[in-house]
Design a protein around this motif. Sequence first.
Motif, PDB file in Angstrom:
ATOM      1  N   UNK A 322     -24.506  25.037 -23.971  1.00 23.61           N
ATOM      2  CA  UNK A 322     -25.433  26.076 -23.288  1.00 23.61           C
ATOM      3  C   UNK A 322     -26.501  25.545 -22.442  1.00 23.61           C
ATOM      4  N   UNK A 323     -26.056  24.761 -21.719  1.00 20.18           N
ATOM      5  CA  UNK A 323     -26.882  24.084 -20.663  1.00 20.18           C
ATOM      6  C   UNK A 323     -26.998  24.746 -19.424  1.00 20.18           C
ATOM      7  N   UNK A 324     -28.147  24.922 -18.905  1.00 16.34           N
ATOM      8  CA  UNK A 324     -28.590  25.526 -17.603  1.00 16.34           C
ATOM      9  C   UNK A 324     -28.426  24.753 -16.672  1.00 16.34           C
ATOM     10  N   UNK A 331     -27.181  34.285  -9.368  1.00 16.76           N
ATOM     11  CA  UNK A 331     -26.601  34.437 -10.623  1.00 16.76           C
ATOM     12  C   UNK A 331     -27.263  32.955 -11.489  1.00 16.76           C
ATOM     13  N   UNK A 332     -27.477  33.112 -12.882  1.00 16.28           N
ATOM     14  CA  UNK A 332     -27.555  31.846 -13.443  1.00 16.28           C
ATOM     15  C   UNK A 332     -26.421  31.183 -13.887  1.00 16.28           C
ATOM     16  N   UNK A 353     -25.006  39.251 -25.369  1.00 14.46           N
ATOM     17  CA  UNK A 353     -26.161  39.766 -25.788  1.00 14.46           C
ATOM     18  C   UNK A 353     -27.433  39.615 -25.251  1.00 14.46           C
ATOM     19  N   UNK A 354     -27.227  38.783 -24.098  1.00 13.20           N
ATOM     20  CA  UNK A 354     -28.582  38.343 -23.431  1.00 13.20           C
ATOM     21  C   UNK A 354     -29.141  39.351 -22.262  1.00 13.20           C
ATOM     22  N   UNK A 355     -28.526  40.243 -22.114  1.00 13.70           N
ATOM     23  CA  UNK A 355     -29.069  41.410 -21.007  1.00 13.70           C
ATOM     24  C   UNK A 355     -28.670  41.117 -19.741  1.00 13.70           C
ATOM     25  N   UNK A 356     -27.583  40.476 -19.390  1.00 10.98           N
ATOM     26  CA  UNK A 356     -27.165  40.141 -17.905  1.00 10.98           C
ATOM     27  C   UNK A 356     -26.369  41.382 -17.496  1.00 10.98           C
ATOM     28  N   UNK A 357     -26.177  41.640 -16.348  1.00 11.80           N
ATOM     29  CA  UNK A 357     -25.186  42.545 -15.884  1.00 11.80           C
ATOM     30  C   UNK A 357     -23.998  42.358 -16.043  1.00 11.80           C
ATOM     31  N   UNK A 358     -23.488  41.190 -15.889  1.00 15.41           N
ATOM     32  CA  UNK A 358     -21.977  40.857 -16.108  1.00 15.41           C
ATOM     33  C   UNK A 358     -21.944  39.263 -16.449  1.00 15.41           C
ATOM     34  N   UNK A 437     -26.005  38.130 -12.750  1.00 14.65           N
ATOM     35  CA  UNK A 437     -24.760  37.633 -13.176  1.00 14.65           C
ATOM     36  C   UNK A 437     -25.230  36.364 -14.143  1.00 14.65           C
ATOM     37  N   UNK A 438     -24.498  36.093 -15.167  1.00 11.64           N
ATOM     38  CA  UNK A 438     -24.398  34.826 -15.925  1.00 11.64           C
ATOM     39  C   UNK A 438     -22.962  34.463 -15.760  1.00 11.64           C
ATOM     40  N   UNK A 439     -22.820  32.957 -14.970  1.00  8.46           N
ATOM     41  CA  UNK A 439     -21.743  32.219 -14.900  1.00  8.46           C
ATOM     42  C   UNK A 439     -21.741  31.373 -15.905  1.00  8.46           C
ATOM     43  N   UNK A 440     -20.707  31.395 -16.754  1.00 10.51           N
ATOM     44  CA  UNK A 440     -20.608  30.123 -17.743  1.00 10.51           C
ATOM     45  C   UNK A 440     -19.095  29.373 -17.310  1.00 10.51           C
ATOM     46  N   UNK A 441     -19.384  28.203 -17.280  1.00  5.53           N
ATOM     47  CA  UNK A 441     -18.375  27.219 -17.219  1.00  5.53           C
ATOM     48  C   UNK A 441     -18.147  26.641 -18.537  1.00  5.53           C
TER      49      UNK A 441
END
Length: 458
Positions: A322-324, A331-332, A353-358, A437-441
């Motif tokens: 979970x590295x930023x 978007x984060x 559960x972190x409160x992002x829109x998507x 947005x939260x973009x997760x790779x």
Amino acid sequence: MASLDISSFLAPGRRAHLVGIGGVSMAPLAEVLHGAGLIITGSDMRQSATVEHLQSLGIHVTVGQSAENLGDAELVIRTAAAHDDNPEIAGARARGIPVFERAQAWGAIMRKYKNALCVSGTHGKTTTTSMCTHVIMAAGLDPTVMIGGTLPMLGAGHRVGHGDTIILESCEYCNSFLSFFPTIAVILNVDADHLDFFKDLEDVEHSFRAFADLVPEQTGLIIANRDDQNTMTTLFGETRPIMTFGLSEGDVHAANLSYDKGLPTFDIICRGDPFAHVKLQVPGEHNVRNALAAAAAAIALGVNPQAVEKGLGAFRGAGRRFEKKGAYQGADVYDDYAHHPSEVKALLSTAMGLGYDRVICAFQPHTYSRTKALFREFTEVLSLPTITLLAEIYAAREDNDLGISSKDLCEKIPGSEYFPTLKALTARLRELARPGDLILTVGAGDIYTVGENLVKEE
């Protein structure tokens, strides 16, 4: 040759050659052996910052591999990636030079330490080993450390200390952790994984039980996750001392757990008594469990509550956990190494559960065998995000004899999209990304490059 004991070779003045010396657990091994007075040489397939660091210590490293690199070596230690057809391995065998595995060398080294803390589990090893490092460093114990990822505090995945404690991430793949000599063995969880090596869950449990049984019967300790049924099954009937940890039950557990923007705060209770109060800088219930395991290990080592609070409070995650990475079009962008359904579920449950829109998850499955064996579980967890984008399977060490593709997953996950190349997936993320947005790779392959490239474009 396999029956030879490596310990007799690890003495000052002996000459050891390390094949794949730039690797994540080979480089610290080279440093530790060099520090112990052995004459170390090595080879790697490419020049890197790690190789340059070893060269700066006076270790002779050759880029490229050839039997001539062996020189006057009395033993060879190899990375798991160096097979019998490697020219240096073949050359050593031809000359009668004994060849040992990396795990055997680490096992021999840890016998010289009073405390050998070995952190095992199908999931969470790197994070928990990193947490243990933070806590034990805060306690001033000057540990030697070997982690399977980068810890920002160390600027590396390893540390060569001068104390009497060694901390090692201990992997079950190919039973490598059975070469270790733990005085404290942590078992975070036991799950069906690495099914290209293990036959089934029972086979994995058998391996973890053998690992637990390496702990000295009178003076050793097993630290086990009470909340994980497979771990409890694995340890059923175990006569060695066991300390359990769990969210609300166990010798070490949490109380008064609350979350602020996903970040947990809780009290650590040890055998009925308040021990410490912790505020984590990493989100999610799974990290509460990881922290409890690290606290239990610290308690076993006699570490004071202040060092536990300070060490866990300062931990901000290991590399690729979970590295930023930054932001793109508002978007984060975060990256995570999760590659088993249980890990992906823990990650996505936290993220949602972190409160992002998507939450946009770009997932790259790791190995054909894992994708096939855990196909149904993957389709379930990858249905959690707002949008799921699937990269093609990362082959790693395998050939696609199973004829499986991420396209097969896509057909079973409503609304998901499949991309044959990372370039195409990156282009789709450019179209989608927007503020909120939260973009997760996500994945253990090269999917992280997608997020890094997006952030660079900002």
